[in-house]
Design a protein around this motif. Structure first.
Motif, PDB file in Angstrom:
ATOM      1  N   ALA A 150       0.830  -1.203   0.000  1.00 42.16           N
ATOM      2  CA  ALA A 150       0.000   0.000   0.000  1.00 42.16           C
ATOM      3  C   ALA A 150       0.863   1.252   0.000  1.00 42.16           C
ATOM      4  O   ALA A 150       0.571   2.229  -0.705  1.00 42.16           O
ATOM      5  N   LYS A 151       1.943   1.243   0.792  1.00 43.15           N
ATOM      6  CA  LYS A 151       2.827   2.407   0.811  1.00 43.15           C
ATOM      7  C   LYS A 151       3.547   2.556  -0.528  1.00 43.15           C
ATOM      8  O   LYS A 151       3.747   3.683  -1.013  1.00 43.15           O
ATOM      9  N   ALA A 152       3.917   1.429  -1.152  1.00 40.24           N
ATOM     10  CA  ALA A 152       4.534   1.506  -2.479  1.00 40.24           C
ATOM     11  C   ALA A 152       3.547   2.073  -3.499  1.00 40.24           C
ATOM     12  O   ALA A 152       3.927   2.858  -4.371  1.00 40.24           O
ATOM     13  N   ALA A 153       2.273   1.688  -3.376  1.00 35.95           N
ATOM     14  CA  ALA A 153       1.251   2.232  -4.282  1.00 35.95           C
ATOM     15  C   ALA A 153       1.080   3.725  -4.067  1.00 35.95           C
ATOM     16  O   ALA A 153       0.917   4.493  -5.026  1.00 35.95           O
ATOM     17  N   LEU A 154       1.140   4.159  -2.804  1.00 37.55           N
ATOM     18  CA  LEU A 154       1.003   5.579  -2.508  1.00 37.55           C
ATOM     19  C   LEU A 154       2.159   6.374  -3.113  1.00 37.55           C
ATOM     20  O   LEU A 154       1.953   7.442  -3.702  1.00 37.55           O
ATOM     21  N   ARG A 155       3.380   5.848  -2.981  1.00 39.49           N
ATOM     22  CA  ARG A 155       4.535   6.542  -3.578  1.00 39.49           C
ATOM     23  C   ARG A 155       4.412   6.606  -5.096  1.00 39.49           C
ATOM     24  O   ARG A 155       4.786   7.596  -5.725  1.00 39.49           O
ATOM     25  N   MET A 156       3.866   5.539  -5.694  1.00 32.71           N
ATOM     26  CA  MET A 156       3.724   5.527  -7.148  1.00 32.71           C
ATOM     27  C   MET A 156       2.623   6.478  -7.603  1.00 32.71           C
ATOM     28  O   MET A 156       2.733   7.104  -8.676  1.00 32.71           O
ATOM     29  N   LEU A 157       1.556   6.622  -6.814  1.00 30.14           N
ATOM     30  CA  LEU A 157       0.513   7.590  -7.153  1.00 30.14           C
ATOM     31  C   LEU A 157       1.071   9.009  -7.143  1.00 30.14           C
ATOM     32  O   LEU A 157       0.761   9.822  -8.030  1.00 30.14           O
ATOM     33  N   VAL A 158       1.900   9.303  -6.151  1.00 27.47           N
ATOM     34  CA  VAL A 158       2.541  10.626  -6.106  1.00 27.47           C
ATOM     35  C   VAL A 158       3.496  10.790  -7.285  1.00 27.47           C
ATOM     36  O   VAL A 158       3.593  11.863  -7.884  1.00 27.47           O
ATOM     37  N   GLY A 159       4.193   9.709  -7.653  1.00 27.16           N
ATOM     38  CA  GLY A 159       5.064   9.763  -8.813  1.00 27.16           C
ATOM     39  C   GLY A 159       4.312  10.014 -10.107  1.00 27.16           C
ATOM     40  O   GLY A 159       4.803  10.709 -11.004  1.00 27.16           O
ATOM     41  N   ILE A 160       3.094   9.459 -10.214  1.00 29.78           N
ATOM     42  CA  ILE A 160       2.261   9.701 -11.391  1.00 29.78           C
ATOM     43  C   ILE A 160       1.929  11.179 -11.518  1.00 29.78           C
ATOM     44  O   ILE A 160       1.996  11.771 -12.608  1.00 29.78           O
ATOM     45  N   LEU A 161       1.586  11.806 -10.394  1.00 27.98           N
ATOM     46  CA  LEU A 161       1.224  13.226 -10.417  1.00 27.98           C
ATOM     47  C   LEU A 161       2.385  14.109 -10.849  1.00 27.98           C
ATOM     48  O   LEU A 161       2.170  15.205 -11.373  1.00 27.98           O
TER      49      LEU A 161
END
Length: 334
Positions: free
Chosen positions: A149-160
């Motif tokens: 979940a934390k990896a997904a959160l970091r990737m969502l921020v990376g997408i932005l």
């Protein structure tokens, strides 16, 4: 770049306006942000969590809710702090005043023959470039998948922060965003220490969370569908994208003499918000950036592409009884 998330209607002055909060300030709806991130997530080659598991799905009688919660974005004022959604204080803030006004873009609808259509003039109000928003992302997960979940959160921020566009008119250059700051952490709510730490996170986005949440380092997933070309252009001569409106005082030949003859034509400019030492500064009209509209670039490319398409097909202008008439074709032919 300027941002537009439209309401689907206009007001007494403009044909299209953006979504605003209870303060009359521009905002980013959570569903709009989640939908744009889901579309970008679909194009990542190696996501830590699948699209349907993170964003949910509905297939006839089967379905699952989204594990991702996205708040509405709250815009920042002159002091670089998010404004509460129901701010009862009267704040003569220069940035907020500018945000309430927005910037106006004029458009015209082009017909199949490449000319303006009758009654095709319209305009829209945009959120100016430089506007800052704060929002919150929460990814729910079982304890054993907390690291994912934390990896997904970091990737969502990376997408932005990587070629991400939000809202409408993105092919006109609107909605380009970047991440200024991201803070976050993972909490196992079965652990008493993590639970106590989580309760210290203030749910109000207008309050700082730096004491609890650490700086979050974004990660960028590998995209398998992206092809990018970058062109560097150099003007060989003077060029002009006109405004079509009256000349402003700063463009007069003699600003100190109101009766002096103004320039006949001026380039189109657009004001924006700039940030210096966490203080918002609105451009003065005389210092506004010269605007190069994306639609003007697209129009020039379309014109030359059509020219060469007709040249290759040897469709030349024909002379009929002393008059010249061009071969007419629908827009889709080229």
């Amino acid at each position: 770049t300027p941002l537009t998330i439209g309401t689907g209607k206009g007001n007494d002055i403009s044909d299209a306006v953006c979504v605003v909060d209870a303060n009359g300030l521009p905002t980013i709806p959570g569903p709009s942000l989640a939908g744009a991130m889901r579309n970008a997530w679909r194009n990542i080659a190696d996501p830590p969590i699948s699209e349907v598991e993170l964003f949910g799905f509905q297939n006839q009688g089967k379905g699952a809710s989204s594990r991702l919660e996205v708040s509405w974005g709250q815009v920042h004022g002159v002091s670089n702090c998010p404004v509460p959604c129901r701010d009862t204080k009267e704040n003569p803030d220069s940035v907020l005043t500018f945000l309430r006004e927005g910037v106006l873009r004029d458009h015209v609808r082009i017909g199949p023959r490449g000319a303006a259509e009758e009654h095709g003039k319209f305009d829209e109000v945009l959120v100016p470039a430089g506007a800052r928003f704060t929002f919150e992302l929460i990814v729910h997960a079982d304890s054993e998948k907390l690291s994912l979940a934390k990896a997904a959160l970091r990737m969502l921020v990376g997408i932005l922060g990587s070629d991400f566009c939000l809202g409408g008119r993105t092919r006109r250059g609107f909605g380009r965003v970047k991440v200024i700051e991201a803070r976050g952490d993972a909490f196992d709510l079965r652990n008493p220490a993590d639970r106590e730490k989580f309760l210290k996170v203030d749910p109000r986005l207008s309050r700082p969370a730096g004491e609890v949440l650490a700086t979050l380092k974004p990660t960028r997933g590998r995209r398998h569908d992206q092809v990018t070309a970058t062109l560097t252009l150099r003007a060989e001569d003077y060029w002009l994208f006109g405004t079509g409106i009256d000349v402003r005082p700063e463009h007069r030949t003699d600003p100190d003499n109101p009766s002096a003859k103004p320039h006949d034509k001026i380039p189109v400019t657009e004001r924006r918000i700039r940030w210096a030492s966490s203080v918002g500064i609105v451009d003065e009209p005389c210092h506004a950036d010269v605007l190069l509209p994306a639609t003007s670039i697209k129009g020039a490319l379309r014109h030359r592409a059509l020219f060469h398409a007709r040249r290759i097909r040897k469709e030349w202008v024909q002379e009929h009884a002393g008059d010249f008439c061009a071969v007419e074709r629908a827009r889709g032919d080229a």
